[in-house]
Enzyme design. Structure first.
Site, PDB file in Angstrom:
ATOM      1  N   ARG A   1      62.916  19.952 114.301  1.00 51.26           N
ATOM      2  CA  ARG A   1      63.044  19.511 112.862  1.00 51.26           C
ATOM      3  C   ARG A   1      64.266  20.219 112.407  1.00 51.26           C
ATOM      4  O   ARG A   1      64.795  21.324 112.801  1.00 51.26           O
ATOM      5  CB  ARG A   1      61.972  19.488 112.029  1.00 51.26           C
ATOM      6  CG  ARG A   1      60.578  18.710 112.388  1.00 51.26           C
ATOM      7  CD  ARG A   1      59.597  19.138 111.507  1.00 51.26           C
ATOM      8  NE  ARG A   1      59.147  20.607 111.921  1.00 51.26           N
ATOM      9  CZ  ARG A   1      58.284  21.271 111.091  1.00 51.26           C
ATOM     10  NH1 ARG A   1      57.697  20.714 110.009  1.00 51.26           N
ATOM     11  NH2 ARG A   1      57.900  22.380 111.436  1.00 51.26           N
TER      12      ARG A   1
ATOM     13  N   LYS B   1      60.894  32.858 104.175  1.00 50.88           N
ATOM     14  CA  LYS B   1      60.965  32.539 105.359  1.00 50.88           C
ATOM     15  C   LYS B   1      62.192  33.113 106.216  1.00 50.88           C
ATOM     16  O   LYS B   1      62.276  33.525 107.328  1.00 50.88           O
ATOM     17  CB  LYS B   1      60.443  31.165 105.873  1.00 50.88           C
ATOM     18  CG  LYS B   1      60.662  30.617 107.306  1.00 50.88           C
ATOM     19  CD  LYS B   1      60.373  29.266 107.332  1.00 50.88           C
ATOM     20  CE  LYS B   1      60.240  28.633 108.646  1.00 50.88           C
ATOM     21  NZ  LYS B   1      61.890  28.472 108.980  1.00 50.88           N
TER      22      LYS B   1
ATOM     23  N   PHE C   1      53.373  24.202 112.829  1.00 46.68           N
ATOM     24  CA  PHE C   1      52.327  25.008 112.831  1.00 46.68           C
ATOM     25  C   PHE C   1      51.282  24.908 113.944  1.00 46.68           C
ATOM     26  O   PHE C   1      51.860  24.659 115.159  1.00 46.68           O
ATOM     27  CB  PHE C   1      51.358  24.782 111.379  1.00 46.68           C
ATOM     28  CG  PHE C   1      52.070  24.794 110.370  1.00 46.68           C
ATOM     29  CD1 PHE C   1      52.928  25.963 109.904  1.00 46.68           C
ATOM     30  CD2 PHE C   1      51.958  23.806 108.938  1.00 46.68           C
ATOM     31  CE1 PHE C   1      53.629  26.133 108.825  1.00 46.68           C
ATOM     32  CE2 PHE C   1      52.635  24.102 107.835  1.00 46.68           C
ATOM     33  CZ  PHE C   1      53.422  25.377 107.662  1.00 46.68           C
TER      34      PHE C   1
ATOM     35  N   PHE D   1      56.726  39.571 124.348  1.00 40.60           N
ATOM     36  CA  PHE D   1      57.160  40.667 123.549  1.00 40.60           C
ATOM     37  C   PHE D   1      57.100  42.112 124.465  1.00 40.60           C
ATOM     38  O   PHE D   1      56.361  42.549 125.373  1.00 40.60           O
ATOM     39  CB  PHE D   1      56.447  41.296 122.270  1.00 40.60           C
ATOM     40  CG  PHE D   1      56.604  39.984 121.323  1.00 40.60           C
ATOM     41  CD1 PHE D   1      57.308  40.425 120.069  1.00 40.60           C
ATOM     42  CD2 PHE D   1      56.154  38.622 121.353  1.00 40.60           C
ATOM     43  CE1 PHE D   1      57.465  39.552 119.142  1.00 40.60           C
ATOM     44  CE2 PHE D   1      56.255  38.018 120.175  1.00 40.60           C
ATOM     45  CZ  PHE D   1      57.036  38.254 119.093  1.00 40.60           C
TER      46      PHE D   1
ATOM     47  N   TRP E   1      63.085  34.601 125.396  1.00 44.68           N
ATOM     48  CA  TRP E   1      63.793  35.323 124.270  1.00 44.68           C
ATOM     49  C   TRP E   1      64.788  36.466 124.911  1.00 44.68           C
ATOM     50  O   TRP E   1      66.098  36.295 124.219  1.00 44.68           O
ATOM     51  CB  TRP E   1      62.688  36.058 123.484  1.00 44.68           C
ATOM     52  CG  TRP E   1      63.308  36.485 122.298  1.00 44.68           C
ATOM     53  CD1 TRP E   1      63.399  35.813 120.897  1.00 44.68           C
ATOM     54  CD2 TRP E   1      63.849  37.837 122.091  1.00 44.68           C
ATOM     55  NE1 TRP E   1      63.763  36.556 120.187  1.00 44.68           N
ATOM     56  CE2 TRP E   1      64.323  37.901 120.834  1.00 44.68           C
ATOM     57  CE3 TRP E   1      64.291  39.006 122.924  1.00 44.68           C
ATOM     58  CZ2 TRP E   1      64.977  39.120 119.981  1.00 44.68           C
ATOM     59  CZ3 TRP E   1      64.782  40.025 122.472  1.00 44.68           C
ATOM     60  CH2 TRP E   1      65.301  40.157 120.980  1.00 44.68           C
TER      61      TRP E   1
END
Length: 555
Positions: free
Chosen positions: A93, A104, A300, A380, A408
């Protein structure tokens, strides 16, 4: 390096070269600068006879302040599929201006799994949201103008259903009185503003298949009601044609690229609470004609995004997804297990196990749609081997593979294992997609089915006024529409603070709204804001152009 530093250091290719990867001739690209373009309507029409590629949905557990990385995974998986030799494209989107200047901030992925040009995509981009705002504003202006010049349609000004929109967080506009100033300005009435992404025009643009379908859907918008409660449509005040003209270019999908110069379609942005939270149908269907694999995401967690993707977007567009990636993080599992955000860096295997109940419920829910899935653990640096293994063991117990992804930090090569697994799932042909409920199920039963099957509520609390409204819509021919549940994204319940996998709760329905043009019934559960406000210290305070002419503070 930070996300924005990585993005600025990227070597972008001219957008024509990205189009070449998908076989789009340069004459069918409408360039906006050198690194973004729209795809022509004529070219899209020429693709109708082509076979569709495989459709992969990326969804996630319920969002937490710890972060999940759904978009990052979507972009990374697209790069990963290309890295293993598959022709893949990403569909996401567009960003809304309001949240970017609010709390945000902007984003289009993260680390080495991003879509660029990041600054453009988070600001004006190709003007799609401005066009939607303008089309909606034209309708609002023509509606009040119609009432002013005699009100031929006999609209009851107490029952005007259309609110105005602006693409900015502005709480002062939530509830207003318009037409003040005397006879020359019309009849005073209450009104209000929503943010542009909550506009039905946005939802319509994202579900329309072409300009003809767009105009039909715009004409179906209910703008208000007469004294006899009969609906007045957009076409009744003759606004649908001009609105379509304003949206003609906005209907064309936008093509950009990932950091690894792979194609990305960025188009549309309906609110994931109040609307269906997916990128446009026309972008997804175009990508499926041009690529062997299309990776898309839904807003979400899976209880909202995936359910709406399956029950609204796929149902309406005739799409049949082939595989799902459910994104989770160790940090989010620990937060669901009761660990405070400040303590997430410390190893806590038991908290990971305790938090896995949320993940497990999403896994069980997704299986109900008949699409094979894999769990993607977004890595992470603080994650430990024992914590990762706890999730893998938990998922294995549910018959699902969980794979650690490092896109990432490593880009496409960091998610190749998941990419290969997705190919296996897609090529295995085990997908047997089916929506959660049939079209002909009564509207109230559809609401109860989602609340009980997906949220696991004990009961749905609906007062008689709402039940009567649902029956009225069924009698008017709207009973076959899907329902779009509007509730908090942070929990299976309507209480955003209730994490994990709650049981023993009810879902209260506060109101129902009809989006006749978009083609769904909106069911508002709990407190949902269609016009956000800015926080005490908005991101906008730190956004500026630096001495190098670059934008600081947006990311």
């Amino acid at each position: 390096m930070s996300d924005i530093e990585i993005a600025r250091a990227a070597t972008k290719k001219p957008i024509q070269e990205i189009g070449d990867k998908l076989g789009i001739p340069s004459e069918h690209l409408l360039p906006f600068g050198h690194d973004k373009a729209k795809i022509s309507e004529d070219f899209i029409k020429s693709l109708s006879d082509r076979k569709d590629g495989k459709l992969v949905l990326v969804t996630a557990i319920n969002p937490t302040p710890a972060g999940e990385g759904k978009t990052t995974t979507t972009v990374g998986l697209g790069d990963g599929l290309n890295a293993i030799g598959k022709k893949a494209a990403v569909c996401i989107r567009e960003a809304s201006l309001g949240p970017n200047f609010g709390m945000k901030g902007g984003a289009a992925g993260g680390g080495y799994a991003q879509v660029v040009p990041m600054e453009d995509m988070n600001l004006h981009f190709t003007g799609d949201f401005h066009a939607i705002t303008s089309a909606h504003s034209l309708l609002a202006a023509m509606l009040d103008n119609h009432i002013y010049w005699g009100n031929e349609q006999q609209i009851d000004i107490r029952r005007v259903a259309l609110r105005r929109v602006i693409d900015m967080n502005d709480r002062a506009l939530r509830q207003i009185v318009c037409n003040l100033g005397g006879v020359a300005n019309g009849f005073p009435r209450e009104a209000g503003f929503d943010i542009t992404v909550a506009s039905e025009v946005m939802a319509i643009l994202c579900l329309a298949t072409d300009l003809k379908d767009l105009e039909q859907r715009l004409g179906d918008i209910i703008v208000g009601y007469r004294r006899d409660r009969s609906p007045v449509f957009c076409r009744d005040i003759k606004a649908d044609g001009a609105m379509t003209v304003l949206l003609q270019q906005a209907m064309q999908p936008n093509l950009v690229q990932t950091l690894e110069n792979n194609p990305a379609f960025v188009h549309g942005g309906p609110f994931a609470n109040i609307a269906h939270g997916c990128n446009s149908v026309i972008a997804t269907t175009t990508a499926l004609k041009l690529a062997d694999y299309v990776v898309t995401e839904a807003g979400f967690g899976a209880d909202l995004g995936a359910e709406k993707f399956f029950d609204i977007k796929c149902r309406k567009a005739g799409l049949k997804p082939d595989a799902v990636v459910l994104v989770a993080t160790i940090r989010a599992m620990k937060m669901n297990g009761g660990v405070a955000k400040a303590d997430l860096g410390a190893e806590n295997v038991q908290a990971v196990k305790d938090g896995c109940a949320n993940l497990g419920r999403h896994i069980e829910n997704l299986k109900k749609f008949g699409v094979p899935l894999v769990v993607g653990i977004n890595y992470f640096i603080t994650d430990t081997d024992a914590e990762v293994q706890a999730i893998k063991d938990y998922c294995e117990g549910l018959g699902v593979e969980a794979i650690l992804n490092k896109h990432w930090s490593d880009g496409g090569k960091g998610i190749e294992q998941t990419a290969r697994r997705i190919v296996e799932l897609c090529e295995g042909g085990t997908a047997d997609f089916k929506p959660l409920y049939p079209d002909d199920m009564p509207l109230l039963e559809k609401i109860e089915t989602i609340a009980k099957e997906i949220y696991r509520a004990d009961n749905v609390i609906v007062d008689n006024k709402i039940k009567t409204q649902l029956k009225d819509w069924e009698e008017q021919g709207y009973g076959n529409l899907p329902v779009c549940m509007a509730k908090t994204q942070y929990s299976f319940t309507t209480d955003g603070n209730w994490r994990g996998a709650p049981t023993g709760f009810d879902i209260p329905v506060r109101e129902v709204r009809i989006s006749a043009g978009a083609g769904f019934i909106v069911v508002v559960c709990g407190e949902i804001m269609t016009m956000p406000g800015l926080p005490k210290v908005p991101s906008a305070e730190n956004i500026r152009i630096n001495e190098a002419g670059q934008i600081d503070g947006l990311f």
